[in-house]
Scaffold this motif. Sequence first.
Motif, PDB file in Angstrom:
ATOM      1  N   ILE B  35       0.829  -1.216   0.000  1.00  0.00           N
ATOM      2  CA  ILE B  35       0.000   0.000   0.000  1.00  0.00           C
ATOM      3  C   ILE B  35       0.861   1.263   0.000  1.00  0.00           C
ATOM      4  O   ILE B  35       0.554   2.239  -0.658  1.00  0.00           O
ATOM      5  N   VAL B  36       1.972   1.217   0.735  1.00  0.00           N
ATOM      6  CA  VAL B  36       2.831   2.406   0.814  1.00  0.00           C
ATOM      7  C   VAL B  36       3.784   2.489  -0.378  1.00  0.00           C
ATOM      8  O   VAL B  36       3.981   3.553  -0.956  1.00  0.00           O
ATOM      9  N   CYS B  37       4.363   1.343  -0.755  1.00  0.00           N
ATOM     10  CA  CYS B  37       5.453   1.391  -1.725  1.00  0.00           C
ATOM     11  C   CYS B  37       4.987   1.588  -3.166  1.00  0.00           C
ATOM     12  O   CYS B  37       5.684   2.250  -3.938  1.00  0.00           O
ATOM     13  N   LEU B  38       3.844   1.022  -3.553  1.00  0.00           N
ATOM     14  CA  LEU B  38       3.410   1.190  -4.944  1.00  0.00           C
ATOM     15  C   LEU B  38       3.185   2.667  -5.284  1.00  0.00           C
ATOM     16  O   LEU B  38       3.774   3.165  -6.242  1.00  0.00           O
ATOM     17  N   PRO B  39       2.383   3.400  -4.510  1.00  0.00           N
ATOM     18  CA  PRO B  39       2.208   4.821  -4.831  1.00  0.00           C
ATOM     19  C   PRO B  39       3.522   5.608  -4.743  1.00  0.00           C
ATOM     20  O   PRO B  39       3.785   6.482  -5.564  1.00  0.00           O
ATOM     21  N   THR B  40       4.354   5.245  -3.750  1.00  0.00           N
ATOM     22  CA  THR B  40       5.637   5.948  -3.620  1.00  0.00           C
ATOM     23  C   THR B  40       6.486   5.723  -4.863  1.00  0.00           C
ATOM     24  O   THR B  40       7.078   6.655  -5.402  1.00  0.00           O
ATOM     25  N   ALA B  41       6.530   4.474  -5.311  1.00  0.00           N
ATOM     26  CA  ALA B  41       7.338   4.157  -6.491  1.00  0.00           C
ATOM     27  C   ALA B  41       6.815   4.905  -7.718  1.00  0.00           C
ATOM     28  O   ALA B  41       7.597   5.418  -8.523  1.00  0.00           O
ATOM     29  N   ILE B  42       5.495   4.989  -7.836  1.00  0.00           N
ATOM     30  CA  ILE B  42       4.918   5.711  -8.977  1.00  0.00           C
ATOM     31  C   ILE B  42       5.294   7.189  -8.892  1.00  0.00           C
ATOM     32  O   ILE B  42       5.703   7.797  -9.881  1.00  0.00           O
ATOM     33  N   ALA B  43       5.220   7.743  -7.682  1.00  0.00           N
ATOM     34  CA  ALA B  43       5.618   9.144  -7.491  1.00  0.00           C
ATOM     35  C   ALA B  43       7.084   9.337  -7.881  1.00  0.00           C
ATOM     36  O   ALA B  43       7.446  10.334  -8.512  1.00  0.00           O
ATOM     37  N   VAL B  44       7.910   8.354  -7.534  1.00  0.00           N
ATOM     38  CA  VAL B  44       9.339   8.442  -7.853  1.00  0.00           C
ATOM     39  C   VAL B  44       9.561   8.482  -9.366  1.00  0.00           C
ATOM     40  O   VAL B  44      10.411   9.214  -9.862  1.00  0.00           O
ATOM     41  N   ARG B  46       7.587   9.759 -11.455  1.00  0.00           N
ATOM     42  CA  ARG B  46       7.089  11.038 -11.961  1.00  0.00           C
ATOM     43  C   ARG B  46       7.989  12.198 -11.531  1.00  0.00           C
ATOM     44  O   ARG B  46       8.193  13.135 -12.263  1.00  0.00           O
ATOM     45  N   ILE B  47       8.487  12.115 -10.306  1.00  0.00           N
ATOM     46  CA  ILE B  47       9.340  13.197  -9.776  1.00  0.00           C
ATOM     47  C   ILE B  47      10.737  12.624  -9.557  1.00  0.00           C
ATOM     48  O   ILE B  47      11.006  11.952  -8.564  1.00  0.00           O
ATOM     49  N   LYS B  48      11.599  12.878 -10.527  1.00  0.00           N
ATOM     50  CA  LYS B  48      12.910  12.223 -10.536  1.00  0.00           C
ATOM     51  C   LYS B  48      13.743  12.539  -9.292  1.00  0.00           C
ATOM     52  O   LYS B  48      14.555  11.732  -8.859  1.00  0.00           O
ATOM     53  N   LYS B  49      13.521  13.717  -8.718  1.00  0.00           N
ATOM     54  CA  LYS B  49      14.311  14.139  -7.553  1.00  0.00           C
ATOM     55  C   LYS B  49      14.125  13.189  -6.373  1.00  0.00           C
ATOM     56  O   LYS B  49      14.990  13.078  -5.524  1.00  0.00           O
ATOM     57  N   LEU B  50      12.980  12.540  -6.300  1.00  0.00           N
ATOM     58  CA  LEU B  50      12.685  11.663  -5.162  1.00  0.00           C
ATOM     59  C   LEU B  50      13.446  10.351  -5.242  1.00  0.00           C
ATOM     60  O   LEU B  50      13.616   9.664  -4.258  1.00  0.00           O
ATOM     61  N   ARG B  51      13.883  10.002  -6.457  1.00  0.00           N
ATOM     62  CA  ARG B  51      14.411   8.670  -6.673  1.00  0.00           C
ATOM     63  C   ARG B  51      15.551   8.311  -5.728  1.00  0.00           C
ATOM     64  O   ARG B  51      15.522   7.295  -5.045  1.00  0.00           O
ATOM     65  N   TRP B  52      16.555   9.188  -5.676  1.00  0.00           N
ATOM     66  CA  TRP B  52      17.726   8.877  -4.864  1.00  0.00           C
ATOM     67  C   TRP B  52      17.378   8.746  -3.375  1.00  0.00           C
ATOM     68  O   TRP B  52      17.675   7.720  -2.766  1.00  0.00           O
ATOM     69  N   PRO B  53      16.733   9.766  -2.783  1.00  0.00           N
ATOM     70  CA  PRO B  53      16.449   9.627  -1.348  1.00  0.00           C
ATOM     71  C   PRO B  53      15.557   8.435  -1.001  1.00  0.00           C
ATOM     72  O   PRO B  53      15.832   7.730  -0.022  1.00  0.00           O
ATOM     73  N   VAL B  54      14.544   8.174  -1.808  1.00  0.00           N
ATOM     74  CA  VAL B  54      13.610   7.084  -1.467  1.00  0.00           C
ATOM     75  C   VAL B  54      14.309   5.732  -1.560  1.00  0.00           C
ATOM     76  O   VAL B  54      14.257   4.920  -0.640  1.00  0.00           O
ATOM     77  N   LEU B  55      15.000   5.500  -2.676  1.00  0.00           N
ATOM     78  CA  LEU B  55      15.645   4.193  -2.843  1.00  0.00           C
ATOM     79  C   LEU B  55      16.798   4.004  -1.866  1.00  0.00           C
ATOM     80  O   LEU B  55      17.033   2.907  -1.375  1.00  0.00           O
ATOM     81  N   SER B  56      17.495   5.104  -1.538  1.00  0.00           N
ATOM     82  CA  SER B  56      18.589   4.987  -0.569  1.00  0.00           C
ATOM     83  C   SER B  56      18.043   4.609   0.797  1.00  0.00           C
ATOM     84  O   SER B  56      18.594   3.755   1.484  1.00  0.00           O
ATOM     85  N   PHE B  57      16.935   5.249   1.185  1.00  0.00           N
ATOM     86  CA  PHE B  57      16.327   4.940   2.480  1.00  0.00           C
ATOM     87  C   PHE B  57      15.978   3.451   2.558  1.00  0.00           C
ATOM     88  O   PHE B  57      16.342   2.769   3.514  1.00  0.00           O
ATOM     89  N   ALA B  58      15.319   2.969   1.500  1.00  0.00           N
ATOM     90  CA  ALA B  58      14.914   1.558   1.502  1.00  0.00           C
ATOM     91  C   ALA B  58      16.145   0.646   1.535  1.00  0.00           C
ATOM     92  O   ALA B  58      16.144  -0.382   2.210  1.00  0.00           O
ATOM     93  N   ILE B  97       9.914  -4.079  -3.427  1.00  0.00           N
ATOM     94  CA  ILE B  97       8.696  -3.555  -4.051  1.00  0.00           C
ATOM     95  C   ILE B  97       9.003  -2.217  -4.718  1.00  0.00           C
ATOM     96  O   ILE B  97       8.672  -1.994  -5.877  1.00  0.00           O
ATOM     97  N   LEU B  98       9.688  -1.337  -3.979  1.00  0.00           N
ATOM     98  CA  LEU B  98      10.019  -0.018  -4.522  1.00  0.00           C
ATOM     99  C   LEU B  98      10.906  -0.141  -5.755  1.00  0.00           C
ATOM    100  O   LEU B  98      10.608   0.407  -6.814  1.00  0.00           O
ATOM    101  N   ARG B  99      11.992  -0.882  -5.601  1.00  0.00           N
ATOM    102  CA  ARG B  99      12.978  -0.913  -6.679  1.00  0.00           C
ATOM    103  C   ARG B  99      12.398  -1.556  -7.934  1.00  0.00           C
ATOM    104  O   ARG B  99      12.574  -1.055  -9.032  1.00  0.00           O
ATOM    105  N   ASN B 100      11.679  -2.658  -7.757  1.00  0.00           N
ATOM    106  CA  ASN B 100      11.130  -3.312  -8.941  1.00  0.00           C
ATOM    107  C   ASN B 100      10.066  -2.458  -9.620  1.00  0.00           C
ATOM    108  O   ASN B 100       9.994  -2.428 -10.842  1.00  0.00           O
ATOM    109  N   THR B 101       9.234  -1.767  -8.831  1.00  0.00           N
ATOM    110  CA  THR B 101       8.203  -0.939  -9.449  1.00  0.00           C
ATOM    111  C   THR B 101       8.842   0.225 -10.208  1.00  0.00           C
ATOM    112  O   THR B 101       8.471   0.509 -11.352  1.00  0.00           O
ATOM    113  N   VAL B 102       9.825   0.868  -9.581  1.00  0.00           N
ATOM    114  CA  VAL B 102      10.495   1.989 -10.253  1.00  0.00           C
ATOM    115  C   VAL B 102      11.185   1.501 -11.525  1.00  0.00           C
ATOM    116  O   VAL B 102      11.021   2.078 -12.603  1.00  0.00           O
TER     117      VAL B 102
END
Lengths: 260, 506
Positions: B35-44, B46-58, B97-102
């Motif tokens: 529920i959390v990761c699918l929308p987050t990955a989709i947002a990532v 769309r907004i390229k700036k989020l990619r590094w911080p989100v994937l690094s956190f995970a 989930i995040l990495r594969n969706t992105v």
Amino acid sequence: MIELQKVTKSYGSSHSEAVKDISLKVAEGELLALLGESGCGKTTTLKMINRLIEPTSGTISVKGKDITSLDPVTLRRQIGYVFQGIGLFPHMTIAENISIVPELLNWEKDKIRERTAELLALVGLEASQYKNRKPAELSGGQKQRVGVARALAAGSKIMLMDEPFGALDPITRNELQQEFSKLRQELKLTVVLVTHDIMEALLLADRIAVMQKGRLVAVGTPHEMMSLKDDPYVSSLMQTPRSQFEKLDQLLDRKDAGHE
Amino acid sequence: MPAMSENLMRQLQLLPDYLGSHLLITISALSLGIIVCLPTAIAVTRIKKLRWPVLSFASVMQTIPGIALLALMVPLLGQIGFVPALVALFLYSMLPILRNTVTGISEVDPSLIEAARGLGMTSNQMLWKVELPVALPIIIAGIRTSTVWVVGTATLSTAVGAKSLGNYIFSGLHIQNHTSVLVGCIAAALLAMILDSLIRLSEIAVTQRNAFKGGLAALGLIIVLFGGLSSYAFKFDSSESRPIISIGAKTFTEQYILSDLMATMLKDAGFNIDTRSSMGSTILFDALKNGEVDCYIDYSGTIWANHMKRSDTKSADIVLQEMTDWLKEKHGVLCLGAIGFENTYALAVKKGLAKSLELESIADLSKHSPNLLIGSDYEFFSRPEWFAIRDNYNLNFDETVSMDHALMYAAIDANRIDVVTAYSTDGRIAAHDLVILRDPKQALPPYDAVLLLSPQAAENKNLIKALMPIIGSINNQLMQQANMMVDIDKEPTQKAANYLAENIIE
């Protein structure tokens, strides 16, 4: 039907202009070929017509309306679009691929089904045999037929085509070109066709617009293009088909001579 | 062979409870992850700036060992059990989930995107009709990886007080009950395989639009969920009428036996009880402070050194008194009293070695220590007691080896180590022919077993009355006997608890 006025597209700094100051008119029912080498700006020009790319300056109108006054999504649904990559969606069946735009336009299910069968027949594919197949099961030529059917689905009278036959083998290409030529005359389509293939432009187009380094160099009928002598670029371009014709003539002569 | 199957039957009786809890944690963590990761990955995407911080956190969450992540959640969230396990496993589930969706969405063929735009799809329509369906196999692969990881890692939630199939593994490893370990491992592996196959089946059903397979997957999922959770939910219902007393236990034999003993005594007194065994030592103390565990047995030296942070050594009476006062004042925890036995760290060597090197006390070790290897449990060499005996007796061992407590005896048997730090009540000291070296300087603090009650439980007169018989009733010899029953004779811990109960009532 389509009119471009002083259209320019530049990327980043104003020095790199992909398209410079192009003015063009495409009449209803006409097929205009945009001809040039790769990187000459012909695809950029095409994509500005359905707002996949926004021009930096100049105006473009379709059916007399300035396209900037139209919603890009609505505009694109009214204009058929076919390109070399075809872009059939692999997870959808052939029928589903064709019915995308009618579905986006909320047509009724029955009407969509009828239309799909009609279009498949129009591009020479047996509906019962192909409608439930996936794109991966089709040959390159069949895929491109489906691509054309998809572009025609919502009944748009304008088609933009970007190297549509480029990836096909010569025999299939020839066959499809002929069929398409017939089809567009039957349906009275207005077509802008981007190509780097001089023969294709000469054989299919009502008029040819030659582009070089983002500029429009010459516009005219195939006949005018072949006889145009004063533009060195155009005449050098036309040198290729000319020498091919000559070579063919020779081959035919020699064959005839052998018979005698 | 009958003993084996009896053991197996006993283990399987625990299955509904452990499996139900395991499944509940796993499914909740995975659902939250999706529920959390699918929308987050989709947002990532769309907004390229989020990619590094989100994937690094995970990624960082993933690099933290599962057991550490779980243990960290206890102080962070201030509670034990389901919630910290859920949060830790959710964090653990994120990366695949995040990495594969992105990856799946960003690697959709650009010609498909161009076609979708050219046909007049809006950004939303492109996402739902093209990007997600085309990326689906990669997204599902991520969810499946996550599922297998979470089912496996959920076995560690036992350590933070949430029951799971890990209870089989933790207690089985510590009391050397291999059947128990195997039951836990096989159940977890089967659960992972079943969930993985059901997700795969759902994916096939979706891509082939096969209603039969879809129904089959849904049916399978429902059976697993209801089958796993029903016994669990049922248990919740039936227990509402009476207050539940939660008994804690650490991860060694004596603790399992004593928690079973307390459970028996409280059941007889009419209490409804819940046992939380195999918990980490500090986690258990924290849980007692905030009342999530009502009672457990700890050791005066542990409280003294770990929680009061004292490094001085006092006599057993003074340590007990100061500890009791400190617990009451600082945390409202009631120390009901000493059980009677002392389970101290003790240095032990083989009888043969003691004879040949003339070892009687730790002092005798100092001149031989450069030629000897010492082995202990994971924590001892970082505890103040180790520094105390090392410095007091001037010990300088060739090497210090940390290992699981249960394996130390096998290691000294095989002569891989020469000295072990045994627990003085351990039945295996006698069984393995070891002798304990005296501590004439009293460098090691006293480790009197004490019964601790949470602030809430301290108010419960009936509870205190029911547990009072334990105080002062089990001496070292008795405890050693009970430990031996489990460690050497492979009897169930409940049997050893019964043995203690019979001998208490005198």
